[in-house]
Scaffold this motif. Structure first.
Motif, short mmCIF file in Angstrom:
data_model
loop_
_atom_site.label_atom_id
_atom_site.label_comp_id
_atom_site.label_asym_id
_atom_site.label_seq_id
_atom_site.Cartn_x
_atom_site.Cartn_y
_atom_site.Cartn_z
N ILE A 150 0.88 -1.19 0.00
CA ILE A 150 0.00 0.00 0.00
C ILE A 150 0.91 1.23 0.00
O ILE A 150 1.85 1.32 0.80
CB ILE A 150 -0.95 0.06 1.22
N ALA A 151 0.60 2.16 -0.91
CA ALA A 151 1.45 3.36 -1.04
C ALA A 151 1.14 4.35 0.09
O ALA A 151 0.01 4.41 0.59
CB ALA A 151 1.18 4.02 -2.39
N SER A 152 2.15 5.12 0.44
CA SER A 152 1.93 6.23 1.38
C SER A 152 0.93 7.20 0.72
O SER A 152 0.98 7.42 -0.48
CB SER A 152 3.26 6.93 1.63
N GLY A 153 0.03 7.75 1.50
CA GLY A 153 -0.96 8.68 0.95
C GLY A 153 -2.26 8.01 0.54
O GLY A 153 -3.23 8.68 0.23
N GLN A 154 -2.25 6.68 0.53
CA GLN A 154 -3.48 5.96 0.13
C GLN A 154 -4.61 6.21 1.14
O GLN A 154 -4.39 6.15 2.35
CB GLN A 154 -3.16 4.46 0.06
N GLU A 160 -8.66 -1.45 2.73
CA GLU A 160 -7.31 -1.22 3.27
C GLU A 160 -7.26 -1.72 4.72
O GLU A 160 -6.28 -2.32 5.15
CB GLU A 160 -6.92 0.27 3.22
N ILE A 161 -8.33 -1.42 5.47
CA ILE A 161 -8.36 -1.88 6.86
C ILE A 161 -8.23 -3.40 6.91
O ILE A 161 -7.48 -3.95 7.72
CB ILE A 161 -9.69 -1.43 7.53
N ALA A 162 -8.95 -4.08 6.02
CA ALA A 162 -8.89 -5.55 6.02
C ALA A 162 -7.48 -6.04 5.69
O ALA A 162 -6.95 -6.95 6.35
CB ALA A 162 -9.89 -6.11 5.02
N LEU A 163 -6.85 -5.44 4.70
CA LEU A 163 -5.51 -5.90 4.32
C LEU A 163 -4.50 -5.61 5.44
O LEU A 163 -3.64 -6.44 5.75
CB LEU A 163 -5.06 -5.24 3.01
N LEU A 164 -4.64 -4.44 6.07
CA LEU A 164 -3.74 -4.11 7.19
C LEU A 164 -3.96 -5.10 8.33
O LEU A 164 -3.01 -5.55 8.97
CB LEU A 164 -3.99 -2.66 7.66
N ALA A 165 -5.22 -5.46 8.55
CA ALA A 165 -5.53 -6.43 9.60
C ALA A 165 -4.93 -7.79 9.24
O ALA A 165 -4.34 -8.46 10.09
CB ALA A 165 -7.05 -6.55 9.78
N GLU A 166 -5.05 -8.17 7.97
CA GLU A 166 -4.48 -9.45 7.54
C GLU A 166 -2.98 -9.49 7.83
O GLU A 166 -2.42 -10.52 8.20
CB GLU A 166 -4.74 -9.67 6.04
N MET A 167 -2.32 -8.33 7.68
CA MET A 167 -0.87 -8.27 7.90
C MET A 167 -0.52 -8.10 9.38
O MET A 167 0.64 -7.98 9.73
CB MET A 167 -0.28 -7.12 7.08
N GLY A 168 -1.54 -8.03 10.23
CA GLY A 168 -1.28 -7.94 11.67
C GLY A 168 -0.91 -6.55 12.14
O GLY A 168 -0.32 -6.38 13.20
N LEU A 169 -1.25 -5.53 11.33
CA LEU A 169 -0.89 -4.16 11.72
C LEU A 169 -2.07 -3.51 12.45
O LEU A 169 -2.96 -2.92 11.84
CB LEU A 169 -0.50 -3.35 10.47
N ALA A 170 -2.09 -3.63 13.75
CA ALA A 170 -3.22 -3.13 14.55
C ALA A 170 -3.17 -1.61 14.67
O ALA A 170 -4.19 -0.95 14.88
CB ALA A 170 -3.21 -3.76 15.93
#
Ligand SMILES: Nc1nc2c(c(=O)[nH]1)N[C@H]1C(S)=C(S)[C@@H](COP(=O)(O)OP(=O)(O)OC[C@H]3O[C@@H](n4cnc5c(N)ncnc54)[C@H](O)[C@@H]3O)O[C@H]1N2
Ligand code: MOO
Length: 420
Positions: A150-154, A160-170
């Protein structure tokens, strides 16, 4: 006297003046609608293991041929578990969607192609050849460790929330949502729930602007109406300068009681521009208070006429909010649409005319409303956009292409044909 700025020049000055907010950490739950302040690098493969995409039977592809084949079932495997067994020739494990592929297997045959024979014997039926890997999602197919995902500024949307969650980034680094103070000015104004006395009108701009602020992903705060005297205006401007942005409405043109520009400058707000060659919205004022980074505030003096305030917000304030919120390309998104009828205008300013834009299967169609001027809110109810009719051109023919600014909260509806 210098010529008045045009809209593009004013937008350029806004982009030059507004910096993005300092980034901060946000929980995923609160991050919706903010923009990421750093690029996100994938910390692990997705999926993290080879997994079954079907409920069925994991087998070796080398055991398969068209027709019926018998296997010995050596176990069952549900999602969330791992098998310690290894599949040999003639063996199968019944597997559920999402479970990791057991060692030895390289194919999953869907349960619909199976028959229980009893005594842990299973018959699989194949109508065509099955290649290795069928119904298996290999580790890292969706994304691999160390890839930029995911690019900065997105903008952070549900996906995006789901993908960040998938990556474990709370918690993620975001540009915070700007706070926007809204200050309507004028002795003639009364709150919406009050009955106007002689010469008075209701303060409709503050509520409209607050909704526009929310639609732009920022956080509005409506201040009490400021009266047309320096003391009251001064105190309320000080209050408003505590926010990241201050949007005033009214008091920016040439009247004796148009105190806003001088009081802003007195409060240490440096003027960047005043007046833009456009209609509605000509007297717009923009500046920045820059005493210390912590107390920076961007200030818009929006013209008091409701349609002027609204259009100036859509063009200028939204762009400034986008820049502050980390958008990589802060600017109004203009669409192209074809005029459904001839349009005529006079005047020396670009006109942003309240209009209706509709879509059919291959283009957008634009119909100007019967707009009567900057105070005519009623025409905006039928409309969903401003159409730009540049100054100097008096006649626009039916079928000509014009640029269109879709308003926040509005959508493009399908164009009804004569048959529908
Ligand atoms: N001599 C000149 N007079 C005017 C000029 C000019 O260049 N020279 N510009 C005109 C243009 S264009 C506009 S637009 C208006 C904008 O004036 P202000 O920003 O100073 O606004 P006010 O005079 O305070 O109000 C204008 C109009 O809008 C009504 N209003 C104000 N606030 C609200 C509100 N919160 N909710 C609803 N309506 C509001 C106000 O009562 C006035 O009717 O100036 C022209 N004059
Ligand atoms: O520019 Mo004013 O906003 O025309 O009425």
């Amino acid at each position: 006297m210098l010529p008045m700025l045009n809209v593009d020049q004013a937008l350029g000055l806004i982009r030059e003046t507004v910096s993005s907010a300092p980034k901060q950490a946000s929980s995923l739950l609160d991050a919706l609608g903010s923009r990421l302040a750093e690029k996100i690098v994938c910390p692990e493969d997705s999926p993290p293991f080879d997994k079954s995409m079907m409920d069925g039977f994991a087998v070796r592809s080398s055991d398969l041929r068209i027709g019926e084949i018998e296997f010995s079932k050596i176990g069952e495997l549900a999602a969330g578990h791992e098998s310690t067994l290894s599949i040999g020739s003639g063996q199968t494990i019944q597997i559920m969607t999402g479970a990791p592929i057991p060692e030895g297997a390289d194919v999953v045959i869907p349960v619909e192609q199976s028959r229980e024979l009893g005594d842990s014997r299973i018959c699989l039926t194949l109508e065509s050849e099955v290649a290795s890997g069928r119904n298996i999602l290999r580790q890292g197919t969706n994304m691999r460790v160390d890839e930029d995902v995911i690019a900065s500024g997105q903008l952070i949307r549900p996906q995006e929330i789901a993908l960040l969650a998938e990556m474990g980034l709370a918690h993620v680094p975001v540009y915070p949502k700007p706070s926007v103070a809204i200050l309507a000015t004028g002795d003639e104004l009364v709150p919406v729930d009050a009955t106007p006395g002689p010469g008075q009108i209701r303060n409709s701009n503050a509520l409209m602007l607050a909704q526009q602020v929310s639609a732009a992903g920022a956080v509005p705060e409506i201040l009490d109406i400021a009266r047309d005297n320096r003391e009251d205006l001064r105190a309320k401007i000080q209050q408003g300068l505590q926010a990241d942005f201050l949007c005033l409405s009214g008091g920016v043109s040439a009247g004796k009681l148009d105190l806003v520009p001088s009081e802003l400058e007195r409060a240490g707000v440096r003027k960047v521009f005043h007046k833009v060659a456009m209609k509605p919205g000509k007297p717009i004022w923009f500046g920045k208070r820059e005493t210390e980074p912590a107390s920076e505030c961007y200030v818009f003096g929006l013209p008091g006429n409701p349609v002027s305030s609204m259009v100036c917000f859509e063009l200028f304030v939204r762009t400034a909010l986008q820049k502050f919120s980390g958008s990589p390309n802060a600017s109004p998104q203009l669409l192209e649409a074809e005029l459904t009828k001839k349009f005529e205008q006079r005047g020396d300013r670009d006109v942003w005319f309240p209009s209706i834009v509709e879509a059919d299967s291959n283009k957008l169609h634009l119909t100007p409303t019967n707009w009567k001027g900057s105070s005519d809110l009623r025409s905006t109810i039928l409309a969903n956009c401003s159409a730009l009719f540049p100054a100097g051109i008096h006649t626009f023919q039916r079928g000509e292409t014009v640029q269109v600014l879709l308003w926040s909260g509005s959508r493009i509806e399908p164009k009804l044909t004569h048959n529908s």
